[in-house]
Write an enzyme that holds these catalytic residues in place. Sequence first.
Site, short mmCIF file in Angstrom:
data_model
loop_
_atom_site.label_atom_id
_atom_site.label_comp_id
_atom_site.label_asym_id
_atom_site.label_seq_id
_atom_site.Cartn_x
_atom_site.Cartn_y
_atom_site.Cartn_z
N LYS A 125 0.88 -1.18 0.00
CA LYS A 125 0.00 0.00 0.00
C LYS A 125 0.91 1.22 0.00
O LYS A 125 2.05 1.14 0.45
CB LYS A 125 -0.89 0.00 1.26
CG LYS A 125 -2.10 0.88 1.14
CD LYS A 125 -3.29 0.16 0.53
CE LYS A 125 -4.43 1.13 0.26
NZ LYS A 125 -5.64 0.44 -0.18
N ASP A 165 -6.97 4.50 -4.44
CA ASP A 165 -7.62 4.38 -3.12
C ASP A 165 -8.21 5.77 -2.86
O ASP A 165 -8.46 6.51 -3.83
CB ASP A 165 -6.60 3.95 -2.05
CG ASP A 165 -7.26 3.59 -0.72
OD1 ASP A 165 -7.84 2.50 -0.62
OD2 ASP A 165 -7.22 4.40 0.24
P1 NDP Z 1 -12.79 8.05 -2.71
O1 NDP Z 1 -11.72 9.05 -2.53
O2 NDP Z 1 -13.34 7.82 -4.06
O3 NDP Z 1 -14.01 8.36 -1.73
C1 NDP Z 1 -13.85 8.47 -0.36
C2 NDP Z 1 -15.14 8.99 0.25
O4 NDP Z 1 -15.02 8.97 1.67
C3 NDP Z 1 -15.42 10.43 -0.14
O5 NDP Z 1 -16.81 10.62 -0.22
C4 NDP Z 1 -14.81 11.23 1.01
O6 NDP Z 1 -15.40 12.50 1.21
C5 NDP Z 1 -15.13 10.31 2.18
N1 NDP Z 1 -14.15 10.48 3.25
C6 NDP Z 1 -12.80 10.36 3.17
N2 NDP Z 1 -12.23 10.60 4.36
C7 NDP Z 1 -13.24 10.89 5.21
C8 NDP Z 1 -13.31 11.23 6.58
N3 NDP Z 1 -12.19 11.30 7.33
N4 NDP Z 1 -14.55 11.45 7.13
C9 NDP Z 1 -15.69 11.37 6.38
N5 NDP Z 1 -15.68 11.06 5.07
C10 NDP Z 1 -14.48 10.81 4.51
O7 NDP Z 1 -12.21 6.67 -2.10
P2 NDP Z 1 -12.73 5.19 -2.31
O8 NDP Z 1 -14.20 5.19 -2.47
O9 NDP Z 1 -11.88 4.56 -3.32
O10 NDP Z 1 -12.34 4.52 -0.90
C11 NDP Z 1 -13.24 4.47 0.21
C12 NDP Z 1 -12.81 3.38 1.16
O11 NDP Z 1 -12.80 2.11 0.47
C13 NDP Z 1 -11.41 3.51 1.75
O12 NDP Z 1 -11.39 2.98 3.05
C14 NDP Z 1 -10.57 2.62 0.83
O13 NDP Z 1 -9.38 2.18 1.47
C15 NDP Z 1 -11.55 1.48 0.62
N6 NDP Z 1 -11.28 0.65 -0.55
C16 NDP Z 1 -11.22 1.18 -1.80
C17 NDP Z 1 -10.98 0.38 -2.89
C18 NDP Z 1 -11.02 0.90 -4.29
O14 NDP Z 1 -10.99 0.07 -5.21
N7 NDP Z 1 -11.11 2.20 -4.52
C19 NDP Z 1 -10.72 -1.07 -2.73
C20 NDP Z 1 -10.90 -1.55 -1.36
C21 NDP Z 1 -11.13 -0.70 -0.34
P3 NDP Z 1 -15.13 13.71 0.17
O15 NDP Z 1 -15.97 13.37 -1.04
O16 NDP Z 1 -15.60 14.90 0.90
O17 NDP Z 1 -13.67 13.70 -0.13
#
Ligand code: NDP
Length: 445
Positions: A125, A165
């Site tokens: 990672k 991510d």
């Molecule tokens: P994105 O950046 O596309 O989306 C993240 C979302 O979470 C956004 O809506 C963001 O808000 C919100 N967010 C981030 N940090 C915070 C916080 N501290 N408090 C509240 N909301 C928060 O990321 P992903 O959708 O790709 O990832 C989301 C999760 O899924 C993570 O834990 C990641 O590790 C996990 N994951 C992702 C994979 C992938 O293929 N992308 C695979 C496996 C797991 P805002 O829109 O305001 O930025």
Amino acid sequence: MELVHQLMERLKARYGHEPEFLQAVYEVAKDVLPYEQAKPEYRDARIFERLTEPDRAIAFRVVWVDDQGKVQINRGYRVQMSNALGPYKGGLRFHPSVNLGMIKFLAFEQIFKNSLTGLALGAGKGGADFNPHGRSDSEIMRFCQAFMLELYRHIGRYIDVPAGDIGVGSKEVGYMYGMLVKLRGHEPGAFTGKILEHGGSLLRPEATGYGCVYFAQEMLARQNDSIEGKTAVISGAGNVAQHAAEKLIQMGAKVLTLSDSTGMVHIPQGLTEEQLAFVKALKQRRGTSLKSFAEEYKLNFYPKERPWKVPAELAFPCATQNELDLEDAKTLIKNGCRLVAEGANMPCTPEAVEAFEEAGVLFGPGKAANAGGVAVSGIEMQQNASRVSWTKEEVDYRLRTIMRHIHEQCVAYGEEKNGKINYMKGANIAGYERVARAILAYGIL
Ligand code: NDP
């Protein structure tokens, strides 16, 4: 439990400043160490404890110039945790909270997740403490290029294969992969999450969210139940949340919430496909708030709140780590929640997980439920290696098959005496078992 305590004390002395990493190790150690004790060959080789030390952790400076001409300095990381099963594999996170301990927690989780997919994927990672919110496209491009100027030394299709991510989607992957092409020539197998024109796979953007819903479907099917007609709360509004919502709508569920770093929106009538398209377009620009979505559709927006107070049968935490605590779990249970599937990595605190298990709520841990993303990354690598492109149907079939296989392994290793399935335990032990066999066969290295 004495063994777990002793290991945690040793790790705390060394890594007391890395709370998320310690939390992630504890959640696996409590299941795997007792299991390892009963297997002398694994126990004597100290396989689990070896897995808590990364093969290597790389930290580097990233210097770039912002739109005002000012020099900016960030910290970049890549943690190569274990390559026992294949090249290091795992995403890159760009978020101001990123530090070495956070990347180590994510890389550690990745060991078990990647193992569960059954594919030849090791675990890694990376990321940087860069905040994309409010940055222009050219700033994001310059940052990605500067980040890659160091990372390129450490990656390759047989060595280490990054992806996206939080804060890293196909746009950022495009900028980073572009720099790799510039430096070394085409090597599509060295990066996943690419757009189709660069050798990406159909359904990779959808894979984590879709896979999470497929996993929930498997959990419900075992209880002779289904997703159709259920109500669901989702946190997040990014890649994983959007596609979990999309699949839930397709399967006939009613999605009642979305959230982001600014707050939560309540959709009492259920999210429509049109509304979801609006959210997808909105979130293409980083730093936008769901408040504008709520205003557009006259919905209630709750600043700084999370979705867990809204009563629903299914819950999908898809935003970030530790976003659902014991109080939230109690509220969900009181309101009749039957299933929680983690789209994000470690979104539920250990106390929340315990509460779900005690209350008999079906709980799908992230390392199993969100493995669809890395699974389709593995499928992207397979297509790149043979220079073919599979259809959406072909990739979807493979994704569903892998999610079903992960569910079967959780059942095989997680069935309790009373017939209930402890999915966390099942995922931890099944993930460990495959890696342990691989490590043992390499000898002491
Ligand atoms: P994105 O950046 O596309 O989306 C993240 C979302 O979470 C956004 O809506 C963001 O808000 C919100 N967010 C981030 N940090 C915070 C916080 N501290 N408090 C509240 N909301 C928060 O990321 P992903 O959708 O790709 O990832 C989301 C999760 O899924 C993570 O834990 C990641 O590790 C996990 N994951 C992702 C994979 C992938 O293929 N992308 C695979 C496996 C797991 P805002 O829109 O305001 O930025």
